[in-house]
Design an enzyme around this catalytic site. Structure first.
Site, PDB file in Angstrom:
ATOM      1  N   TYR A 113       0.830  -1.215   0.000  1.00 22.70           N
ATOM      2  CA  TYR A 113       0.000   0.000   0.000  1.00 22.70           C
ATOM      3  C   TYR A 113       0.866   1.267   0.000  1.00 22.70           C
ATOM      4  O   TYR A 113       0.618   2.199  -0.769  1.00 22.70           O
ATOM      5  CB  TYR A 113      -0.907  -0.049   1.230  1.00 22.70           C
ATOM      6  CG  TYR A 113      -1.895   1.083   1.358  1.00 22.70           C
ATOM      7  CD1 TYR A 113      -3.084   1.080   0.624  1.00 22.70           C
ATOM      8  CD2 TYR A 113      -1.664   2.145   2.232  1.00 22.70           C
ATOM      9  CE1 TYR A 113      -4.000   2.119   0.759  1.00 22.70           C
ATOM     10  CE2 TYR A 113      -2.577   3.174   2.374  1.00 22.70           C
ATOM     11  CZ  TYR A 113      -3.749   3.153   1.637  1.00 22.70           C
ATOM     12  OH  TYR A 113      -4.654   4.187   1.782  1.00 22.70           O
ATOM     13  N   ALA A 138       3.936   1.571  -1.011  1.00 26.16           N
ATOM     14  CA  ALA A 138       4.621   1.692  -2.306  1.00 26.16           C
ATOM     15  C   ALA A 138       3.661   2.226  -3.365  1.00 26.16           C
ATOM     16  O   ALA A 138       4.034   3.078  -4.186  1.00 26.16           O
ATOM     17  CB  ALA A 138       5.190   0.334  -2.736  1.00 26.16           C
ATOM     18  N   LYS A 149       1.073   4.152  -2.926  1.00 19.54           N
ATOM     19  CA  LYS A 149       0.740   5.562  -2.683  1.00 19.54           C
ATOM     20  C   LYS A 149       1.943   6.474  -2.943  1.00 19.54           C
ATOM     21  O   LYS A 149       1.787   7.605  -3.402  1.00 19.54           O
ATOM     22  CB  LYS A 149       0.200   5.745  -1.265  1.00 19.54           C
ATOM     23  CG  LYS A 149      -1.139   5.034  -1.022  1.00 19.54           C
ATOM     24  CD  LYS A 149      -2.240   5.542  -1.935  1.00 19.54           C
ATOM     25  CE  LYS A 149      -3.606   4.985  -1.568  1.00 19.54           C
ATOM     26  NZ  LYS A 149      -4.691   5.519  -2.431  1.00 19.54           N
ATOM     27  N   ILE A 204      -8.268   8.277   8.521  1.00 19.68           N
ATOM     28  CA  ILE A 204      -9.608   8.850   8.365  1.00 19.68           C
ATOM     29  C   ILE A 204     -10.641   7.813   8.790  1.00 19.68           C
ATOM     30  O   ILE A 204     -10.490   6.616   8.523  1.00 19.68           O
ATOM     31  CB  ILE A 204      -9.842   9.235   6.871  1.00 19.68           C
ATOM     32  CG1 ILE A 204      -8.686  10.137   6.343  1.00 19.68           C
ATOM     33  CG2 ILE A 204     -11.197   9.910   6.678  1.00 19.68           C
ATOM     34  CD1 ILE A 204      -8.516  11.465   7.023  1.00 19.68           C
TER      35      ILE A 204
END
Ligand code: NAI
Length: 246
Positions: free
Chosen positions: A154, A156, A158, A187
């Site tokens: 994840y 990598a 982003k 969030i």
């Protein structure tokens, strides 16, 4: 209603941050093409947009599949004649520590989170280029900037989105198209509700503002980047993280 009659495309708009972004853009005057894998929930987003008095088109599309991303943008352009704003929001996690991470977990996350952004951007920017007008906003993540144990795939993906954003910004600035990333911290959505309560409490302790963010916090930054007040901002990463990473 500064975005009155602008046409926006939001991927992953059936729930969470994407849905909130789609509704915020509609509330500010946009007609919105919403897309997701989950067409039932997506139709609820479409209905809520109609209730706000704006037009909406709901399209089932897997952003990881180039032909589906192309068809989604083409359908939107056929319906509304133009695409002004693209929000690349669809994303998934398949977390585990690196030594336990399966090849499939790596491939799936990179396919949706990074290749999906490439697929949708390439399809939309073709039209924006002709129009000489466009806003592309990619939803990255704090972990693409600071890393996170258990999220090699994840983070990598982003970090890749951030590099992609800067390149698109450079390639299309001359066409009056801006491309920016919004990097949310943690969030309150289904994605973080999947975390154990103890982990969520520990996260909140690491956030100077003392709370997780809301989808509205993210949508407000997206609205700013889509609006007329940000026309000279491109290639940037706007952090929406309560000060967790500076
Ligand atoms: P979510 O899981 O609530 O919603 C994601 C949506 O994307 C879902 O409706 C899902 O069906 C859709 N989707 C998944 N794969 C897809 C595909 N291949 N094609 C089309 N649609 C697909 O997630 P959330 O929390 O709303 O996240 C939205 C974005 O924000 C993601 O890119 C995520 O990585 C990013 N983000 C979320 C954070 C959080 O704390 N929730 C923090 C930082 C970034």
């Amino acid at each position: 209603m500064e975005l009155k009659d602008k046409v926006a495309v939001v991927t992953g708009a059936a729930q969470g941050i994407g849905k909130t972004i789609a509704l915020k853009l509609a509330a500010n005057g946009c007609n919105v093409v919403v897309s997701d894998l989950n067409i039932e929930k997506l139709n609820e987003t479409k209905k809520e947009i109609s209730d706000l008095g704006r037009e909406s088109l709901a399209i089932k599309a897997n952003v990881a599949v180039c032909a589906e991303a192309d068809a989604m943008i083409e359908e939107g352009v056929k319906r509304f004649g133009i695409v002004h704003i693209l929000i690349n929001n669809a994303g998934i996690t398949r977390d585990s520590l690196l030594l336990r991470m399966k090849e499939d977990d790596w491939d799936a996350v990179l396919a949706v989170n990074l290749k999906g952004v490439f697929n949708c951007t390439k399809a939309a920017v073709k039209h924006m280029s002709k129009q000489r007008e466009g806003r592309i906003i990619n939803i990255a993540s704090i972990v693409g900037e600071m890393g996170n144990a258990g999220q090699a795939n994840y983070s990598a993906s982003k970090a890749g989105v951030i590099g992609f954003t800067k390149t698109v910004a450079r390639e299309f600035a001359g066409r009056n198209i801006t491309c920016n990333a919004v990097a949310p911290g943690f969030i309150e959505t289904a994605m973080t509700q999947a975390l154990p309560e103890k982990v969520r409490e520990e996260l909140a302790r690491q956030i100077p503002m003392g709370r997780l963010g809301t989808p509205e916090d993210v949508a407000d930054a997206v609205l700013f980047l889509a609006g007329s007040g940000s026309g000279y901002i491109t290639g940037q990463v706007i952090n929406v993280n309560g000060g967790m990473y500076m």
